[in-house]
Design a protein around this motif. Structure first.
Motif, PDB file in Angstrom:
ATOM      1  N   UNK A  41       0.750  -1.170   0.002  1.00  0.00           N
ATOM      2  CA  UNK A  41      -0.133   0.030   0.093  1.00  0.00           C
ATOM      3  C   UNK A  41       0.969   1.157   0.095  1.00  0.00           C
ATOM      4  N   UNK A  42       0.390   2.220  -0.695  1.00  0.00           N
ATOM      5  CA  UNK A  42       1.090   3.487  -0.708  1.00  0.00           C
ATOM      6  C   UNK A  42       1.085   4.388   0.724  1.00  0.00           C
ATOM      7  N   UNK A  43       1.824   5.431   0.761  1.00  0.00           N
ATOM      8  CA  UNK A  43       2.073   5.918   2.085  1.00  0.00           C
ATOM      9  C   UNK A  43       0.972   6.427   2.745  1.00  0.00           C
ATOM     10  N   UNK A  44      -0.212   6.986   1.996  1.00  0.00           N
ATOM     11  CA  UNK A  44      -1.607   7.285   2.434  1.00  0.00           C
ATOM     12  C   UNK A  44      -2.689   6.365   2.090  1.00  0.00           C
ATOM     13  N   UNK A  45      -2.588   4.904   2.151  1.00  0.00           N
ATOM     14  CA  UNK A  45      -3.430   3.936   1.874  1.00  0.00           C
ATOM     15  C   UNK A  45      -3.398   2.799   2.902  1.00  0.00           C
ATOM     16  N   UNK A  46      -4.242   2.426   3.461  1.00  0.00           N
ATOM     17  CA  UNK A  46      -4.404   1.106   4.197  1.00  0.00           C
ATOM     18  C   UNK A  46      -4.836   0.025   3.512  1.00  0.00           C
ATOM     19  N   UNK A  47      -4.343  -1.270   3.787  1.00  0.00           N
ATOM     20  CA  UNK A  47      -4.752  -2.306   3.182  1.00  0.00           C
ATOM     21  C   UNK A  47      -5.026  -3.457   3.888  1.00  0.00           C
ATOM     22  N   UNK A  48      -6.295  -3.911   3.875  1.00  0.00           N
ATOM     23  CA  UNK A  48      -7.210  -4.623   4.639  1.00  0.00           C
ATOM     24  C   UNK A  48      -7.232  -6.248   3.961  1.00  0.00           C
ATOM     25  N   UNK A  49      -6.697  -7.246   4.658  1.00  0.00           N
ATOM     26  CA  UNK A  49      -7.029  -8.726   4.088  1.00  0.00           C
ATOM     27  C   UNK A  49      -7.956  -9.373   4.928  1.00  0.00           C
ATOM     28  N   UNK A  50      -8.978  -9.898   4.330  1.00  0.00           N
ATOM     29  CA  UNK A  50     -10.327 -10.474   5.246  1.00  0.00           C
ATOM     30  C   UNK A  50     -10.118 -11.962   4.625  1.00  0.00           C
ATOM     31  N   UNK A  51     -10.819 -12.619   5.766  1.00  0.00           N
ATOM     32  CA  UNK A  51     -10.754 -14.176   5.489  1.00  0.00           C
ATOM     33  C   UNK A  51     -12.068 -14.651   4.765  1.00  0.00           C
ATOM     34  N   UNK A  52     -12.829 -13.824   4.876  1.00  0.00           N
ATOM     35  CA  UNK A  52     -14.261 -13.939   4.083  1.00  0.00           C
ATOM     36  C   UNK A  52     -14.395 -12.819   3.190  1.00  0.00           C
ATOM     37  N   UNK A  53     -15.130 -13.192   2.049  1.00  0.00           N
ATOM     38  CA  UNK A  53     -15.556 -12.365   0.978  1.00  0.00           C
ATOM     39  C   UNK A  53     -16.568 -11.331   1.340  1.00  0.00           C
ATOM     40  N   UNK A  54     -16.165  -9.998   0.884  1.00  0.00           N
ATOM     41  CA  UNK A  54     -17.125  -9.225   1.034  1.00  0.00           C
ATOM     42  C   UNK A  54     -17.835  -8.997  -0.214  1.00  0.00           C
ATOM     43  N   UNK A  55     -19.038  -9.889  -0.251  1.00  0.00           N
ATOM     44  CA  UNK A  55     -19.736  -9.868  -1.248  1.00  0.00           C
ATOM     45  C   UNK A  55     -20.917  -8.675  -1.656  1.00  0.00           C
ATOM     46  N   UNK A  56     -20.697  -7.699  -0.440  1.00  0.00           N
ATOM     47  CA  UNK A  56     -21.730  -6.618  -0.417  1.00  0.00           C
ATOM     48  C   UNK A  56     -21.011  -5.420   0.439  1.00  0.00           C
ATOM     49  N   UNK A  57     -21.568  -4.351   0.319  1.00  0.00           N
ATOM     50  CA  UNK A  57     -21.101  -3.308   1.216  1.00  0.00           C
ATOM     51  C   UNK A  57     -22.476  -2.800   2.222  1.00  0.00           C
ATOM     52  N   UNK A  58     -23.425  -3.868   1.926  1.00  0.00           N
ATOM     53  CA  UNK A  58     -24.707  -3.746   2.903  1.00  0.00           C
ATOM     54  C   UNK A  58     -24.741  -4.851   3.723  1.00  0.00           C
ATOM     55  N   UNK A  59     -25.701  -4.859   4.956  1.00  0.00           N
ATOM     56  CA  UNK A  59     -25.846  -5.974   5.871  1.00  0.00           C
ATOM     57  C   UNK A  59     -27.316  -6.622   5.978  1.00  0.00           C
ATOM     58  N   UNK A  60     -27.958  -6.254   4.870  1.00  0.00           N
ATOM     59  CA  UNK A  60     -29.449  -6.870   5.136  1.00  0.00           C
ATOM     60  C   UNK A  60     -28.931  -8.402   5.137  1.00  0.00           C
ATOM     61  N   UNK A  61     -28.079  -9.108   4.431  1.00  0.00           N
ATOM     62  CA  UNK A  61     -27.790 -10.590   4.272  1.00  0.00           C
ATOM     63  C   UNK A  61     -26.334 -10.828   4.780  1.00  0.00           C
ATOM     64  N   UNK A  62     -25.466  -9.882   4.223  1.00  0.00           N
ATOM     65  CA  UNK A  62     -24.043 -10.511   4.842  1.00  0.00           C
ATOM     66  C   UNK A  62     -23.743 -10.048   6.347  1.00  0.00           C
ATOM     67  N   UNK A  63     -23.479 -11.292   6.859  1.00  0.00           N
ATOM     68  CA  UNK A  63     -23.738 -11.429   8.309  1.00  0.00           C
ATOM     69  C   UNK A  63     -22.499 -11.452   9.226  1.00  0.00           C
ATOM     70  N   UNK A  64     -21.031 -11.635   8.626  1.00  0.00           N
ATOM     71  CA  UNK A  64     -19.972 -11.743   9.341  1.00  0.00           C
ATOM     72  C   UNK A  64     -19.389 -10.565   9.695  1.00  0.00           C
TER      73      UNK A  64
END
Length: 524
Positions: A41-64
Motif C-alpha cells: 500500500x502507498x504512504x496514504x493507503x491502508x490495505x485490509x486482508x479479510x478471511x471472508x469475501x465482502x460480497x456486499x457493502x450492505x448488511x441485510x444478508x451479509x452477516x460476518x
C-alpha cells in the motif's frame, strides 16, 4: 461449490485419533491455498486482508461481523455500539424514549451523503421497509417487531411499535441508511452513503474493494486517504502478506499465527473478548422420530466432544468454553451449564435410547471461525470414537450455504456457525437464535428450525419489558430453558483477534470484531 471430506485424503486424521482424542498435545495448520495479494500500500493507503469475501457493502444478508468495519466506512446508522458495548449517536443527535411504544428521533443537522444530498426522514422510513422484505435476513432476526416512522418535520420523526421495544436505540445501530430512491430489499452492491469513505472500485466476484476519503464527510475528516480491501481466505497467505508489508491489517487468525506475529518487529496483535457465539448447532427441522428430534440424543452426542482439548490444543486458548447459551460478556447473560466430555457416557446413553449406526452430516462455510477445518476434523474423530459416523461438507465463501441453512437445498444434521450480538445485549442474540415461531418458519426465518413457543414467549416478554431488573429475570428463565433443549453439539466464545503493522494506529478494536475506520491513522 462444496466438497465432502469423506472422499479427501487427510493425513492428520490418524494423528487426531491417536493424539487429540487421547489427550496428546497437537496443533494443526490450514490446508487450503490461495494467491497472495501483491503490491504494497502507498504512504496514504491502508490495505485490509479479510478471511471472508465482502460480497456486499450492505448488511441485510451479509452477516460476518468483521464486515462491519468496511460497511460502516461507507454507510452509517442512526446509532452505533462503542468499545464498551454502549449505544452512541451517529446520524441522529437525539434518540429518546418518550412513551412505552414511541421513540422521538432527531436527525443530526448538516449531514449529507457523499453526493451532497441531505439525509431525510424518508430514507429512514424506506430502510425500515426494505430490511423486513429480505428473506433470511440476518438483521431481521434481532427485531421483535419492526418500527414504523411518523414524520413530524424534515428532521424529526417518531419510531412507533405496537409493543414496547426498550432497546430500540441499540437495535437501530444495525439499520444502515441509504437514499430512499436507491434502496431495495436486497444487499446493495453500490450507491452512496454518509460514511467517511466512498467506493471507487468494487468486484463482488473477488471480494475486493477500493475506498477513497469522502471529501464532504460531515464528521471529523479521516486522515487515511484510501483503503483497499482484499479477500484472502488462506491464513498463511494473510500472514505472509502482513509480514511482507503488502497488507496492514488481517483478521480471524489462529493462535499459531498470532503467537508467530506477536514476536515480529513492526507488528502488533490485538485481542478483546468477543460477543460471538460459535456453535455446532443441530438441525431442528428433522421430522418426529429422527434421532436428532430427541433432546436426549442431542445431549448424549455432546458428551463425545472434548471441548477443552479443542480450545487448549487446537485454538491454544484463543476462546473460552460456553457456560451458557449466549456469550457471558453480554448484558443479561447468565451461566446455565457446561459441556462435559465423557465418551463412555455418550455411547451408553445412545445405546439406552436405541440409537445405533447413526450417520451425521456436518456443514460449514470456510472461514466461519479460526481453525475451522481443524476443529471439524477433530469433531469427526471424536464422534467416530463413540460409534457415530460423520461426514463433513465445506462450503466456499460466497457459495450457496445460505440455501442449505434455510432448508431449501440439501439435508444436513449439524451446522458449524457463528452468531454475534452486535448490540452487546443478550436479548438481541436470543431474539435472533431462539425466538423462532411457526410464522417465521414459513419464510425460513427461524434459526435452523428452532421453535419452542414457551421460550419464544419469554424472549418476547423480556423484549417488551421496560424494567431492567424484571427483564433480566425473564431472560435468565429463558436461558435455562434453552439450555435444557440442547440446541448445540458444542459451542465456544472466541476472542476477537486482529494483527496490524505498526504504521497503523488508532484501531480501537471492539468486542463486535470491528473498529471505526475514520479513527485510523498512519504513522509517518
Amino acid at each position: 461449490m462444496t466438497e465432502s471430506f469423506v472422499s479427501q485424503p487427510f493425513s492428520r486424521r490418524n494423528l487426531f485419533r491417536g493424539g487429540l482424542i487421547l489427550g496428546a498435545g497437537l496443533s494443526l495448520g490450514g490446508v487450503t491455498a490461495c494467491a497472495t495479494p501483491t503490491g504494497k500500500p502507498g504512504p496514504d493507503t491502508v490495505s485490509l486482508a479479510m478471511n471472508r469475501s465482502m460480497v456486499s457493502l450492505d448488511n441485510k444478508l451479509l452477516q460476518f461481523d468483521a464486515a462491519l468495519t468496511v460497511q460502516r466506512a461507507v454507510r452509517e446508522a442512526l446509532t452505533t455500539i462503542d468499545t464498551n458495548l454502549k449505544v452512541q449517536l451517529v446520524l441522529a443527535d437525539s434518540f429518546e424514549l418518550v412513551a412505552p411504544t414511541r421513540w422521538l428521533v432527531h436527525l443530526r443537522p448538516g449531514v449529507t451523503y457523499s453526493d451532497g444530498s441531505p439525509v431525510r426522514v424518508e430514507d429512514v422510513d424506506t430502510a425500515l421497509r426494505m430490511y423486513p422484505q429480505v428473506s433470511g435476513s440476518f438483521v431481521g432476526g434481532f427485531f421483535p417487531e419492526w418500527p414504523t416512522v411518523g414524520k413530524i418535520d424534515e428532521s424529526t420523526f417518531t419510531l412507533d411499535t405496537e409493543r414496547p421495544v426498550p432497546v430500540l436505540d441499540y437495535l437501530m445501530s444495525n439499520i444502515l441508511i441509504t437514499p430512499a430512491a436507491q434502496n431495495v430489499p436486497e444487499d446493495l452492491q453500490d450507491g452512496v452513503g454518509t460514511g467517511p469513505y466512498v467506493v471507487t472500485e468494487s468486484d463482488r466476484g473477488t471480494g475486493n474493494y477500493s475506498l477513497a476519503r469522502n471529501p464532504t464527510y460531515w464528521g471529523a475528516a479521516p486522515t487515511v486517504e484510501s483503503v483497499n480491501i482484499r479477500f484472502v481466505p488462506d491464513e498463511s497467505n494473510r500472514v505472509v502478506s502482513l509480514r511482507s508489508g503488502e497488507v496492514d491489517v488481517i483478521d480471524a487468525i489462529t493462535p499459531d499465527a498470532a503467537d508467530q506475529l506477536a514476536g515480529l518487529a513492526g507488528v502488533t496483535v490485538e485481542r478483546v473478548d468477543g460477543v460471538r457465539l460459535n456453535q455446532l448447532f443441530y438441525n431442528f427441522r428433522k421430522p418426529a422420530g429422527h434421532p436428532l428430534a430427541d433432546p436426549r440424543v442431542r445431549r448424549a452426542l455432546s458428551y463425545a466432544i472434548n471441548g477443552n482439548a479443542l480450545i487448549d490444543q487446537v485454538m491454544q486458548g484463543a476462546a473460552t468454553p460456553s457456560r451458557g447459551v449466549v456469550p457471558g460478556i453480554l448484558d443479561g447473560a447468565i451461566e446455565t451449564g457446561e459441556y462435559e466430555y465423557d465418551p463412555a457416557r455418550a455411547r451408553a446413553e445412545l445405546d439406552a435410547l436405541g440409537v445405533s449406526d447413526l450417520e451425521l452430516k456436518i456443514i460449514w462455510e470456510t472461514g466461519e471461525f479460526a481453525a475451522d477445518t481443524d476443529i471439524m476434523e477433530s469433531v469427526l474423530q471424536m464422534l467416530s470414537a463413540v460409534g457415530v459416523r460423520a461426514t463433513l461438507q465445506q462450503f466456499e465463501p460466497g457459495g450457496d450455504i445460505s440455501t442449505w441453512r434455510q432448508g431449501k437445498a440439501g439435508d444436513w444434521d449439524i451446522l458449524g456457525n457463528g452468531y454475534p450480538s452486535p448490540t452487546g445485549l443478550a436479548v438481541t442474540i436470543m431474539q435472533g437464535m431462539y425466538a423462532g415461531t411457526a410464522a417465521k418458519e414459513e419464510t425460513r426465518d427461524t434459526y435452523h428450525g428452532y421453535i419452542f413457543p414457551e421460550i419464544a414467549g419469554l424472549i418476547a416478554k423480556a423484549s417488551e419489558d421496560t424494567d431492567p431488573v424484571s427483564r433480566k429475570e425473564t431472560l435468565a428463565d429463558a436461558q435455562r430453558r434453552i439450555w435444557d433443549t440442547w440446541p448445540c453439539l458444542w459451542s465456544f466464545v472466541p476472542k476477537t483477534v486482529i494483527a496490524r503493522r505498526n504504521r497503523i494506529d488508532g484501531i480501537g478494536l471492539r468486542p463486535t470484531n470491528s473498529y471505526d475506520m475514520a479513527a485510523v491513522t498512519l504513522r509517518s
